[in-house]
Design a protein around this motif. Structure first.
Motif, PDB file in Angstrom:
ATOM      1  N   SER A  11     -31.980 -35.174  15.770  1.00 60.00           N
ATOM      2  CA  SER A  11     -30.926 -34.259  15.361  1.00 60.00           C
ATOM      3  C   SER A  11     -31.191 -33.795  13.924  1.00 60.00           C
ATOM      4  CB  SER A  11     -29.570 -34.956  15.421  1.00 60.00           C
ATOM      5  OG  SER A  11     -29.516 -35.983  14.444  1.00 60.00           O
ATOM      6  N   ARG A  12     -30.451 -32.774  13.507  1.00 59.32           N
ATOM      7  CA  ARG A  12     -30.588 -32.325  12.125  1.00 59.32           C
ATOM      8  C   ARG A  12     -30.168 -33.429  11.151  1.00 59.32           C
ATOM      9  NH1 ARG A  12     -31.369 -27.342   9.912  1.00 59.32           N
ATOM     10  NH2 ARG A  12     -30.718 -27.076   7.733  1.00 59.32           N
TER      11      ARG A  12
ATOM     12  N   ASP B  46     -30.594 -36.584  11.672  1.00 58.39           N
ATOM     13  CA  ASP B  46     -31.746 -37.500  11.605  1.00 58.39           C
ATOM     14  C   ASP B  46     -32.765 -36.992  10.590  1.00 58.39           C
ATOM     15  OD1 ASP B  46     -30.748 -39.168  13.607  1.00 58.39           O
ATOM     16  OD2 ASP B  46     -31.724 -38.026  15.207  1.00 58.39           O
ATOM     17  N   ALA B  47     -33.012 -35.672  10.642  1.00 59.52           N
ATOM     18  CA  ALA B  47     -34.006 -35.069   9.756  1.00 59.52           C
ATOM     19  C   ALA B  47     -33.604 -35.207   8.294  1.00 59.52           C
ATOM     20  CB  ALA B  47     -34.198 -33.596  10.106  1.00 59.52           C
ATOM     21  N   LEU B  48     -32.337 -34.946   8.010  1.00 59.94           N
ATOM     22  CA  LEU B  48     -31.874 -34.949   6.624  1.00 59.94           C
ATOM     23  C   LEU B  48     -31.571 -36.357   6.118  1.00 59.94           C
ATOM     24  CD1 LEU B  48     -29.584 -31.783   6.764  1.00 59.94           C
ATOM     25  CD2 LEU B  48     -31.959 -31.958   5.971  1.00 59.94           C
TER      26      LEU B  48
ATOM     27  N   ILE C 250     -38.934 -25.542  18.106  1.00 60.79           N
ATOM     28  CA  ILE C 250     -37.512 -25.754  18.340  1.00 60.79           C
ATOM     29  C   ILE C 250     -37.152 -25.519  19.803  1.00 60.79           C
ATOM     30  CG2 ILE C 250     -36.847 -23.376  17.795  1.00 60.79           C
ATOM     31  CD1 ILE C 250     -34.896 -26.647  16.974  1.00 60.79           C
TER      32      ILE C 250
ATOM     33  N   THR D 107     -37.968 -29.450  16.624  1.00 59.83           N
ATOM     34  CA  THR D 107     -37.252 -29.244  15.372  1.00 59.83           C
ATOM     35  C   THR D 107     -37.572 -27.861  14.819  1.00 59.83           C
ATOM     36  OG1 THR D 107     -36.738 -30.175  13.208  1.00 59.83           O
ATOM     37  CG2 THR D 107     -39.061 -30.134  13.834  1.00 59.83           C
ATOM     38  N   GLN D 108     -36.804 -27.466  13.827  1.00 55.54           N
ATOM     39  CA  GLN D 108     -37.105 -26.250  13.084  1.00 55.54           C
ATOM     40  C   GLN D 108     -38.214 -26.561  12.076  1.00 55.54           C
ATOM     41  OE1 GLN D 108     -32.990 -25.982  11.825  1.00 55.54           O
ATOM     42  NE2 GLN D 108     -32.792 -23.993  12.831  1.00 55.54           N
TER      43      GLN D 108
ATOM     44  N   LEU E 164     -37.880 -27.771   8.429  1.00 54.53           N
ATOM     45  CA  LEU E 164     -37.540 -29.173   8.166  1.00 54.53           C
ATOM     46  C   LEU E 164     -38.765 -30.093   8.259  1.00 54.53           C
ATOM     47  CD1 LEU E 164     -34.242 -29.477  10.257  1.00 54.53           C
ATOM     48  CD2 LEU E 164     -34.440 -29.149   7.780  1.00 54.53           C
TER      49      LEU E 164
ATOM     50  N   CYS F 210     -39.314 -33.265   6.345  1.00 52.91           N
ATOM     51  CA  CYS F 210     -38.356 -34.354   6.552  1.00 52.91           C
ATOM     52  C   CYS F 210     -38.885 -35.386   7.553  1.00 52.91           C
ATOM     53  CB  CYS F 210     -37.029 -33.810   7.076  1.00 52.91           C
ATOM     54  SG  CYS F 210     -36.169 -32.712   5.941  1.00 52.91           S
TER      55      CYS F 210
END
Length: 224
Positions: A22-23, A25-27, A76, A101-102, A105, A108
């Motif tokens: 998830s976003r 998770d990435a951040l 993505i 993912t994008q 990111l 990350c």
């Protein structure tokens, strides 16, 4: 959303070579950052990313050609790379994985010096001026790549877009990056470096499509 897409998303959840963080998770503190070799590939081989991997043909083709390297297709659109992920599993290619993912990111998910090589294959050239920051060879993206690449790592750009080819050469020259090879037509070039013959042997869906329409395929190999 079509039934086929839903079915592919569901199958992606079960495929052992697909990672879909998830976003958040990435951040946050992504669990595989710095541990891809150890936890995903179970070896110490080089890691190669394909950014904007589409259906994953190039990642799978490279995994077949270079069993001593680990390949990660990044996109993505999971319903697209489902094709490559499924083929890799069916053919026992344990050196091919896919990350949904994008690309903005990307730093990350990988640690400093964790990535050995990057391929950018037929990305959207984002021709409109206001879309410039979305080009995968924009300086902002190059700075992200530099954070995760080993020193002297190679980046490859393969595209049918003469605009993106020229734009990228201008960026590389303007920022003092090292251009190792630049071809305006890889199929029309009379001479080839022995180690880049696979440029013509492995093709993506879009490359087949563009070539059939008579578009030339360009290539740049460079270091940051």
């Amino acid at each position: 959303m079509g039934k086929n897409k839903l079915a592919r998303f569901e199958e992606n959840r079960k495929l052992p070579n697909v990672i879909q963080p998830s976003r958040a998770d990435a951040l946050g503190d992504f669990e595989l950052k710095g541990k891809w070799r150890e936890r995903v590939f179970k070896n110490n081989n080089p890691i190669v990313l394909e950014l904007g991997c589409g259906k994953g043909e190039y990642s799978v083709g490279m995994a077949k050609a270079f069993p001593d390297k680990n390949f990660i297709g990044v996109d993505i659109k999971g319903a697209r790379f489902w094709f490559g992920a499924k083929e890799a599993v069916e053919k026992g290619l344990n050196n091919a994985a896919f990350l949904r993912t994008q690309i903005e990111l990307i730093d990350c998910f990988f640690d400093e010096n964790e990535v050995d090589e990057i391929w950018i294959t037929f990305p959207d050239p984002q021709i409109k001026y206001r879309r410039g920051k979305h080009r995968l060879t924009h300086p902002d993206f190059l700075n992200r790549y530099k954070k995760i690449l080993k020193p002297s790592a190679i980046i490859h750009l393969k595209t049918d877009s003469e605009f993106l080819h020229g734009y990228t050469l201008g960026i590389l020259q303007g920022y003092g990056h090292e251009i190792l090879t630049a071809h305006h037509d890889i199929y029309g070039a009379p001479e080839y470096e022995p180690d880049t013959l696979y440029l013509r042997e492995i093709k993506t869906y879009y490359e087949e499509l563009f070539s059939a329409k008579g578009k030339t395929i360009t290539y740049i190999k460079f270091r940051l």
